[in-house]
Design a protein around this motif. Structure first.
Motif, mmCIF file in Angstrom:
data_model
loop_
_atom_site.group_PDB
_atom_site.id
_atom_site.type_symbol
_atom_site.label_atom_id
_atom_site.label_comp_id
_atom_site.label_asym_id
_atom_site.label_seq_id
_atom_site.Cartn_x
_atom_site.Cartn_y
_atom_site.Cartn_z
ATOM 1 N N PRO A 186 0.811 -1.225 0.000
ATOM 2 C CA PRO A 186 0.000 0.000 0.000
ATOM 3 C C PRO A 186 0.845 1.276 0.000
ATOM 4 O O PRO A 186 0.439 2.293 -0.563
ATOM 5 N N ARG A 197 -4.146 5.214 0.573
ATOM 6 C CA ARG A 197 -4.769 5.302 1.901
ATOM 7 C C ARG A 197 -5.568 6.599 2.080
ATOM 8 O O ARG A 197 -6.323 6.722 3.044
ATOM 9 N N SER A 201 -10.475 3.088 2.884
ATOM 10 C CA SER A 201 -10.285 2.725 4.293
ATOM 11 C C SER A 201 -9.372 1.511 4.380
ATOM 12 O O SER A 201 -9.219 0.758 3.413
ATOM 13 N N GLU A 202 -8.782 1.308 5.541
ATOM 14 C CA GLU A 202 -7.901 0.150 5.747
ATOM 15 C C GLU A 202 -8.675 -1.148 5.544
ATOM 16 O O GLU A 202 -8.148 -2.136 5.031
ATOM 17 N N GLU A 203 -9.943 -1.141 5.943
ATOM 18 C CA GLU A 203 -10.769 -2.346 5.819
ATOM 19 C C GLU A 203 -10.973 -2.725 4.348
ATOM 20 O O GLU A 203 -10.801 -3.883 3.966
ATOM 21 N N LEU A 205 -9.169 -1.674 1.784
ATOM 22 C CA LEU A 205 -7.867 -1.956 1.181
ATOM 23 C C LEU A 205 -7.419 -3.366 1.511
ATOM 24 O O LEU A 205 -6.919 -4.095 0.650
ATOM 25 N N SER A 206 -7.638 -3.785 2.761
ATOM 26 C CA SER A 206 -7.264 -5.128 3.186
ATOM 27 C C SER A 206 -8.039 -6.195 2.404
ATOM 28 O O SER A 206 -7.473 -7.224 2.000
#
Length: 315
Positions: A186, A197, A201-203, A205-206
């Protein structure tokens, strides 16, 4: 100046589609080779592809063969030979059979095209490129593996789909082995120059990272009777282009890392400069602690595969 000579070993879906991409882009003259038991199959595919040339407008010559004589003096050799995955089968399950196949291919390449740059596509990728390198005895920079371009393309595709933007504006990088332990980065991912980023959101992206890791398995489960070939072939053709046109592309591929990244003599996915000489430079990034831990975990998985291959092949 004559055209580049490109040999593609394996006339199945990936190999034939790679020949298609390379011919359409006029990257050089192409030899499509497969095992004798396929009889005239590679000749048929080559002739069919040649008959598309007046329509598409390319002048590359394409021939098919079951012998290595016509491949002699190739500038680039692509190895796609091997059995493909079936549903429920991992890349690692292919290890024993494909190690024997690529070893035989490498012996033939060594005899007929000693100055070629070799791109390995056969799975499990990292172990297969290590085995080919071992058999060939070529300088490490002239042997590499196609994985990073494909994995990055999948990652970029999913990001573009999520954001509703052009895939052309998504820039990304993945490292590590080709498989479940690959490491999307990332910190090296952006859209139109904007860090990812700031857009996801991190969620989310994950979730996209996980989908990219399992991109091949997802297609296998949908196809039922085969594995991906359009994108793998296009990714390989991009590497061929970088070599025959000496483009100096900065792209990820499986390259031999000795002191680089502290890997210690294994093929693993890293960013490289790819040109006429093959892997002309490995680009070392300053990884943060999380990225480094994930990368080293991926390297350990590669080392385990290579150890198993060595055992299966008798040392």
């Amino acid at each position: 100046m004559g055209r580049a000579k490109i040999t593609i070993v394996g006339a199945g879906n990936v190999g034939a589609t790679c020949a298609h991409w390379c011919a359409a882009a006029e990257l050089g003259d192409i030899v499509l080779v497969d095992i004798p038991m396929t009889e005239n199959m590679p000749k048929g595919k080559a002739l069919d592809l040649m008959q598309s040339s007046p329509i598409v407008g390319f002048d590359s010559n394409v021939i098919g063969t079951t012998e290595y004589g016509p491949t002699a003096g190739s500038d680039v050799v692509v190895i796609t030979a091997g059995i493909a995955r079936k549903p429920g089968m991992s890349r690692d399950d292919l290890l024993s059979t494909n190690a024997k196949i690529v070893s035989s291919v490498a012996e033939n390449i060594k005899a007929t095209s000693p100055n070629a740059v070799v791109i390995v596509v056969s799975n499990p990728l990292d172990a297969m490129v290590q085995q080919v390198f071992k058999v060939l005895g070529f300088p490490a920079k002239r042997v590499c593996g196609q994985a990073g371009v494909l994995d990055t393309a999948r990652y970029r595709t999913f990001l573009a789909m999520e954001l509703g933007v052009s895939v052309e504006d998504v820039s990304a990088l993945l490292m590590g082995g080709h498989g479940d332990t690959m490491v999307p980065m990332p910190s090296c991912t952006s859209v139109g120059g904007i860090p990812i980023r700031r857009l996801l959101s991190e969620e989310k992206l994950s979730a996209i990272v996980d989908r990219a890791r399992n991109g091949g398995a997802e297609i296998v489960s949908l196809l039922k009777t085969g594995s991906a070939y359009y994108a793998p072939a296009a990714a390989t053709a991009q590497m061929v282009e970088a070599i025959v046109k000496d483009k100096k592309r900065l792209i990820p591929c499986a390259a031999y890392c000795d002191k680089e990244y502290g890997v210690g003599g294994y093929y693993v996915g890293v960013p490289v400069i790819l040109g006429a000489g093959g892997v002309e430079k490995i680009v070392e990034l300053d990884l943060d602690s999380e990225e480094k831990a994930a990368f080293l975990k991926s390297v350990d998985a590669v080392k385990s595969l290579v150890a198993t291959t060595t055992q299966l092949m008798g040392g």
